[in-house]
Design an enzyme around this catalytic site. Sequence first.
Site, short mmCIF file in Angstrom:
data_model
loop_
_atom_site.label_atom_id
_atom_site.label_comp_id
_atom_site.label_asym_id
_atom_site.label_seq_id
_atom_site.Cartn_x
_atom_site.Cartn_y
_atom_site.Cartn_z
N LYS A 83 0.86 -1.18 0.00
CA LYS A 83 0.00 0.00 0.00
C LYS A 83 0.91 1.24 0.00
O LYS A 83 0.95 2.01 0.98
CB LYS A 83 -0.91 -0.01 1.23
N ASP A 115 -0.98 -12.83 4.24
CA ASP A 115 -1.89 -13.67 5.01
C ASP A 115 -3.27 -13.64 4.35
O ASP A 115 -3.91 -14.67 4.12
CB ASP A 115 -1.96 -13.09 6.44
#
Length: 370
Positions: free
Chosen positions: A194, A251
């Site tokens: 990000k 994850d």
Amino acid sequence: MSSNRSLLILPGDGIGPEVMREVRRVIEWFGKRRQVSFDIDEDIVGGASIDAHRTPLTDKALDKAMNADAVLFGSVGGPKWDNLGFDMRPEGGLLTLRKELDLFANLRPAICFPALAGASSLKPELVTGLDILIVRELTGGVYFGEPRGIETLPDGQRRGVNTQVYTTSEIHRVARVAFELARKRRNLVHSSEKANVMESGLLWREEVTRLHKSDYSDVQLQHILADNCAMQLVREPKQFDVIVTDNLFGDLLSDVAAMLTGSLGMLPSASLGAKDASGRSKALYEPVHGSAPDIAGKGLANPIATILSFGMALRYSFDLPNDADLVGKAVENVLAGGLRTADIMQPGMAKVSTGVMGDAIVRELDKLTT
Ligand code: NAD
């Protein structure tokens, strides 16, 4: 006679020992029919080790893991050990192994076998032939960063803190793994973070770009924001080859990718450490699923995730890509022939036990090589 290939098997708890029994038959087949043999050692881990030694992983078992070329891990845990203190949890055995072997790169393939395309939550044409690999950074980032904790503020409110932190070397070592794997596949890496809202994401993007320019400019690199990556994975997953990302986003993204392919019982994984002077990495291979106490001991467990994990060991630890392909092909053909364990059962197919699925895969290996 020593085979020069050492493998430590840790079956663990619940369905771990049942599925590992089938993997051992596949390993024996490779010894007999392909002259690919292993020095195999076996030990206990998780709840089984707590019962025997009052610790989820003994120093002796850890020592064996440190000295093996690869560790094949089943699964740990179960209701019997749910109420023990944090340092006596079966999962502690796996966490210690990851930490002590410094397994920083977690590889999660998402492969859709044509016979199971109907089991995906996406339309079959979007997933048939899907073959992507997510490389997740496993030992850094927000799950480990300091400061962390929960504190009470002077006004009585509580505040929870975790810290997302990455260094150049942590980013480079996992990106290297991704670039090198891509070279042996379709030569495309998507790096996901990000960078638009997080400094650690910006650093990740800059360092991946720098490494790419200096050492891997032959590999195609694309940067993609993690939220867009999640969206693209369910919109058009076949656009990806290798995705490299941090611990937290990895994850989530690896679970999204996994579900494109159907059942937990089908999903293998590998965790790799740094290369030593001889070019070997410490490595642990395990199915994504847990110990499934609800079906343990009933012959219902699907052994394919663990068999495919052994296939990953053949590819990544023992440099035997043709033998790894053979394992994948045998699984694909058995599924195409209509055999299913209960977790992947579909109308019109034949429901079989753990042992019969193992038998069928060994027989298919025979067929493929005669
Ligand atoms: P789980 O993966 O064990 O099971 C989830 C569901 O999937 C269950 O219904 C189970 O029957 C089914 N399933 C899982 N693997 C299967 C297989 N090979 N064949 C057929 N069906 C399968 O997850 P859970 O129920 O959340 O956890 C059970 C125990 O496993 C807990 O103690 C948990 O802590 C532990 N666990 C261990 C690991 C590990 O060892 N790496 C990972 C996850 C969970």
